[in-house]
Design an enzyme around this catalytic site. Sequence first.
Site, PDB file in Angstrom:
ATOM      1  N   HIS A   1      10.446 -16.370 -19.899  1.00 32.74           N
ATOM      2  CA  HIS A   1      11.136 -15.853 -21.095  1.00 32.74           C
ATOM      3  C   HIS A   1      12.219 -16.820 -21.576  1.00 32.74           C
ATOM      4  O   HIS A   1      13.169 -16.413 -22.236  1.00 32.74           O
ATOM      5  CB  HIS A   1      11.764 -14.477 -20.830  1.00 32.74           C
ATOM      6  CG  HIS A   1      10.839 -13.506 -20.170  1.00 32.74           C
ATOM      7  ND1 HIS A   1      10.092 -12.580 -20.867  1.00 32.74           N
ATOM      8  CD2 HIS A   1      10.501 -13.346 -18.857  1.00 32.74           C
ATOM      9  CE1 HIS A   1       9.362 -11.875 -20.022  1.00 32.74           C
ATOM     10  NE2 HIS A   1       9.582 -12.331 -18.800  1.00 32.74           N
TER      11      HIS A   1
ATOM     12  N   SER B   1      18.839 -40.638 -38.137  1.00 32.75           N
ATOM     13  CA  SER B   1      18.985 -39.884 -39.378  1.00 32.75           C
ATOM     14  C   SER B   1      19.716 -40.759 -40.380  1.00 32.75           C
ATOM     15  O   SER B   1      20.604 -41.527 -40.007  1.00 32.75           O
ATOM     16  CB  SER B   1      19.781 -38.605 -39.104  1.00 32.75           C
ATOM     17  OG  SER B   1      20.475 -38.190 -40.265  1.00 32.75           O
TER      18      SER B   1
ATOM     19  N   LYS C   1      22.548 -38.986 -34.691  1.00 31.83           N
ATOM     20  CA  LYS C   1      21.252 -38.403 -34.364  1.00 31.83           C
ATOM     21  C   LYS C   1      20.267 -39.377 -33.721  1.00 31.83           C
ATOM     22  O   LYS C   1      20.189 -40.540 -34.097  1.00 31.83           O
ATOM     23  CB  LYS C   1      20.588 -37.847 -35.643  1.00 31.83           C
ATOM     24  CG  LYS C   1      21.229 -36.604 -36.219  1.00 31.83           C
ATOM     25  CD  LYS C   1      21.245 -35.401 -35.286  1.00 31.83           C
ATOM     26  CE  LYS C   1      19.877 -34.796 -35.108  1.00 31.83           C
ATOM     27  NZ  LYS C   1      19.410 -34.142 -36.332  1.00 31.83           N
TER      28      LYS C   1
ATOM     29  N   GLU D   1       7.606 -34.271 -31.842  1.00 31.68           N
ATOM     30  CA  GLU D   1       7.599 -33.363 -33.001  1.00 31.68           C
ATOM     31  C   GLU D   1       6.324 -33.541 -33.822  1.00 31.68           C
ATOM     32  O   GLU D   1       5.709 -32.582 -34.267  1.00 31.68           O
ATOM     33  CB  GLU D   1       8.811 -33.624 -33.892  1.00 31.68           C
ATOM     34  CG  GLU D   1      10.125 -33.132 -33.312  1.00 31.68           C
ATOM     35  CD  GLU D   1      11.285 -33.486 -34.218  1.00 31.68           C
ATOM     36  OE1 GLU D   1      11.718 -32.608 -34.969  1.00 31.68           O
ATOM     37  OE2 GLU D   1      11.745 -34.643 -34.191  1.00 31.68           O
TER      38      GLU D   1
END
Length: 461
Positions: free
Chosen positions: A160, A281, A287, A294
């Site tokens: 979970h 970024s 970043k 991804e």
Amino acid sequence: MSEQTNQSWGGRFNQPTDEFVKIFGASVFFDKILAPYDIAGSRAHAIMLQEVGLLTEDEKDQILTGLDQILVEIDAGEFEWSVTLEDVHMNIESRLTRLIGNAGKKLHTGRSRNDQVATDIRLYLRDQVGDILAEINRLQLALLDLAEKETSTIMPGFTHLQAAQPVSFGHHMMAYFEMLTRDAERLVDCRKRMNSMPLGSAALAGTTYPINRERTAELLGFDRICLNSLDGVSDRDFAIEFLSAASVIMMHLSRFSEELILWSSAQFHFIELPDSFCTGSSIMPQKKNPDVPELVRGKTGRVYGNLTSMLTIMKSQPLAYNKDNQEDKEPLFDTVDTLKACLRVFADMVPTIETQRDTMYNSTKKGYTTATDLADYLVNKGLAFRDAHEVVGKSVSYGIEHQKDLSELSLEELQAFDDRIENDVFKVLSLEGSLAARDHLGATSPNQVKQAIQTARNKLK
Ligand code: ARG
């Protein structure tokens, strides 16, 4: 016959094909990648035709020489593909006839583009499955190496997405190894059914010529021939099976991606991905984005889409071949390319993963991950598991209230919950003790993980 009409079938036509319909109906833009397989199929067909007396030795030789030259032209990028000639099959046949004359016109004896294309895509996919299996193997080896380095690295195991029990990072990597083993098995299995030859089905009903299908199959390395001509030209089950195996592989890579993305965030920081697999970024200077996982996660959607396309293309088609089937190629080619690229990038990236052992260790200390160990300890001291569960629940609640892990409670504090608890409890409550105690086949102790890696290495060889 109009000049504007395809010379392979223009005989009964009085009007030229509409210019846009020509483009609309053509598949040469994408099916030209089948050329080497189309040529292999034609070579085998020509050899068989000569053996059964439908071509002379000289005609067969001319055809083989012509086909060889065409392959050279294609490889060199010198072949002129024509949209008027619709697809890879007619482009090659037309060029052959221009090169060698009359003998070229005899190649299509006893076959149709319907069994030709069905054969080509099976040959193509059979090859591609080999390449994909090699990439899976490379990724599995990378996982074994990483798992080996990290057999004793402790991380929180989750259920979970809540901290559950300590596990070995190596054990976690080996879970992906297992998935990939099943993935490879699925591909090998679907390749068996793929390796059946449609050639000889002709348009749909077979042919009037005394062809020798077993011989053509032998020349092309097929295990068997399709036993029903209608089925031979219209079956795309093998492609659907492949797309479904590919979807499962992407699902696995997507789960792995998701974890790498989470783990490389500042909040987890369980791993560091190298700069070479990340991007920055344009606005936020701090970043470092995990683009590779991804993208793999995102590309999973394309592959699922391709499976859905193919199932839908096949649904409701009456037997046998329909032009709908031309739509089978792009989802198939796209899946092969996507899958190969994703496996390749993962096999390259996995060896570069740097674990942050201290962060993982400290994170495992949060969330009472050894609570089950305390319950098991009490069971060993004679308590029933349900009662032990209750006792530990109370001590966890006490720990939360006093902001202490179970291992940080004193012996007196622990004994307040059950007087059977003794000094030996602290070994049980340590992360190392918890990990080492799960020491049976399939469990997470470093000892078991080492053995699992050894077994896996022996199997891979
Ligand atoms: N380009 C076609 C395809 O990809 C080849 C088969 C065409 N057959 C036909 N009867 N029009 O399916």
